[in-house]
Design an enzyme around this catalytic site. Structure first.
Site, mmCIF file in Angstrom:
data_model
loop_
_atom_site.group_PDB
_atom_site.id
_atom_site.type_symbol
_atom_site.label_atom_id
_atom_site.label_comp_id
_atom_site.label_asym_id
_atom_site.label_seq_id
_atom_site.Cartn_x
_atom_site.Cartn_y
_atom_site.Cartn_z
ATOM 1 N N ASP A 69 28.680 15.923 17.040
ATOM 2 C CA ASP A 69 28.629 15.853 15.579
ATOM 3 C C ASP A 69 28.226 17.204 14.979
ATOM 4 O O ASP A 69 27.482 17.956 15.610
ATOM 5 C CB ASP A 69 27.619 14.763 15.174
ATOM 6 C CG ASP A 69 27.881 14.254 13.774
ATOM 7 O OD1 ASP A 69 28.936 14.580 13.204
ATOM 8 O OD2 ASP A 69 27.017 13.539 13.248
ATOM 9 N N THR B 49 37.952 5.373 15.994
ATOM 10 C CA THR B 49 38.897 4.532 15.252
ATOM 11 C C THR B 49 38.657 4.682 13.736
ATOM 12 O O THR B 49 39.550 4.441 12.944
ATOM 13 C CB THR B 49 38.739 3.042 15.654
ATOM 14 O OG1 THR B 49 37.339 2.715 15.693
ATOM 15 C CG2 THR B 49 39.324 2.763 17.019
ATOM 16 N N ASN C 254 37.855 7.599 12.317
ATOM 17 C CA ASN C 254 38.196 8.960 11.866
ATOM 18 C C ASN C 254 39.552 9.057 11.163
ATOM 19 O O ASN C 254 39.839 10.045 10.495
ATOM 20 C CB ASN C 254 38.162 9.960 13.035
ATOM 21 C CG ASN C 254 36.760 10.336 13.471
ATOM 22 O OD1 ASN C 254 36.520 10.718 14.616
ATOM 23 N ND2 ASN C 254 35.792 10.238 12.558
HETATM 24 C C1 FPP Z 1 32.505 15.527 14.555
HETATM 25 O O1 FPP Z 1 32.137 16.533 13.638
HETATM 26 C C2 FPP Z 1 33.587 16.001 15.450
HETATM 27 C C3 FPP Z 1 34.858 15.489 15.529
HETATM 28 C C4 FPP Z 1 35.313 14.358 14.718
HETATM 29 C C5 FPP Z 1 35.925 16.073 16.401
HETATM 30 C C6 FPP Z 1 35.449 16.617 17.713
HETATM 31 C C7 FPP Z 1 36.600 17.082 18.512
HETATM 32 C C8 FPP Z 1 36.610 18.189 19.301
HETATM 33 C C9 FPP Z 1 35.452 19.090 19.458
HETATM 34 C C10 FPP Z 1 37.868 18.528 20.078
HETATM 35 C C11 FPP Z 1 37.912 17.907 21.467
HETATM 36 C C12 FPP Z 1 39.288 18.055 22.008
HETATM 37 C C13 FPP Z 1 39.792 17.784 23.267
HETATM 38 C C14 FPP Z 1 41.234 17.555 23.459
HETATM 39 C C15 FPP Z 1 38.998 17.718 24.472
HETATM 40 P P1 FPP Z 1 32.200 16.213 12.073
HETATM 41 O O2 FPP Z 1 33.536 16.658 11.557
HETATM 42 O O3 FPP Z 1 31.885 14.779 11.842
HETATM 43 O O4 FPP Z 1 31.095 17.138 11.494
HETATM 44 P P2 FPP Z 1 30.205 16.850 10.193
HETATM 45 O O5 FPP Z 1 29.326 15.686 10.543
HETATM 46 O O6 FPP Z 1 29.440 18.119 10.024
HETATM 47 O O7 FPP Z 1 31.143 16.561 9.065
#
Ligand code: FPP
Length: 257
Positions: free
Chosen positions: A35, A81, A83
């Site tokens: 996160d 699910t 997202n």
């Molecule tokens: C949460 O941060 C993160 C995600 C929804 C995506 C995480 C995905 C990756 C790091 C890529 C992995 C890829 C592979 C193919 C292995 P957030 O966007 O919720 O952050 P925030 O809470 O600050 O908004």
């Protein structure tokens, strides 16, 4: 995204288990809720998606460290699910990012003996991503290194619903006696079938929630929450998580004797 696993110049590739961590008491299976990518980017005046790109680098380094230090399985929550409700541009960026990562890293994953699997309901994913996932899964299936599970379109409740449906179907067809359904039977219908349960759950960016992640499998996991945002999750942050884990007394519902 700029570095490949094999050619990476970061120090995680050759690092052995740090001296302060007891190799005998390592978590065998580590789960991570990555996160804080969006906040990391926004705090730098960058678009949110740049945080996901940086998040991939943190994940690659964490995977390699876990592998080098002797962890047997790493399970990462890449796309839930829930997202899909994010802005369309961000969802599209993430799908393309997953495709690019798979294309670029597959050879390196193979070379490092990683067994990759994608856990979740994969059918709604773009066709190109589905075929890259199939190829990566097939090409690494017999690897004897760390198990790397990427939870994609994953939801813990949905996983349990699918498992219940499957057990009901098997019972209705006469293949399964309902009175014989036990924890093992149910676990065998989950996306994680065959994997040991996580010992340690790491959640970054300070939120104290499970967020529909591995609801069944985390039953006895130790939880480590850190304020570090995922793209900043480095060697020091992983060491702190493992030291925190090693400071706990695991009772699994029993008493310490
Ligand atoms: C949460 O941060 C993160 C995600 C929804 C995506 C995480 C995905 C990756 C790091 C890529 C992995 C890829 C592979 C193919 C292995 P957030 O966007 O919720 O952050 P925030 O809470 O600050 O908004």
């Amino acid at each position: 995204m700029s570095q490949r696993l094999v050619t990476s110049s970061d120090d995680s590739r050759i690092e052995l288990c740090p001296a302060e961590i007891s190799p005998q008491r390592l978590p065998a299976h580590v789960a991570v809720i990555m996160d804080g990518n969006g906040r990391w980017a926004q705090s730098r005046g960058l678009p949110r998606v740049m945080g996901h790109r940086a998040g991939v680098e943190a994940l690659k380094a964490t995977l390699r460290r876990c592998s080098n230090w002797g962890v047997k399985a790493l399970t990462a929550y890449a796309f839930s699910t829930e997202n899909w409700s994010r802005p369309g541009d961000e969802v599209n960026f993430l799908m393309t990012l997953f495709e690019r990562v798979l294309e670029r890293e597959l050879q390196a994953l193979e070379a490092e003996r990683v067994r990759i699997r994608f856990l979740g309901d994969l059918e709604p994913l773009p066709a190109r991503l589905q075929s890259l996932i199939q190829e990566a899964t097939k090409r690494t299936a017999s690897n004897d290194g760390i198990h790397f599970n990427v939870c994609t379109n994953y939801g813990g409740r949905h996983e349990l619903v699918l498992a219940a449906r499957r057990l009901a179907e098997r019972a209705a067809s006469g293949e399964l006696d309902p009175s014989e359904i036990d924890e093992q039977t149910l676990a065998g219908e989950l996306f994680t079938a065959g994997e040991i349960d996580p010992d340690l759950l790491i959640r970054t960016s300070g939120e104290h929630r499970i967020s529909n992640f591995l609801l069944w499998q985390l039953a006895y996991a130790e939880i480590h929450v850190t304020d570090v945002l995922w793209p900043d999750f480095d060697r020091e942050a992983l060491v702190r998580a493992f030291l925190d884990y090693q400071s706990r007394t695991r009772r699994f519902g029993g008493l310490v004797v």
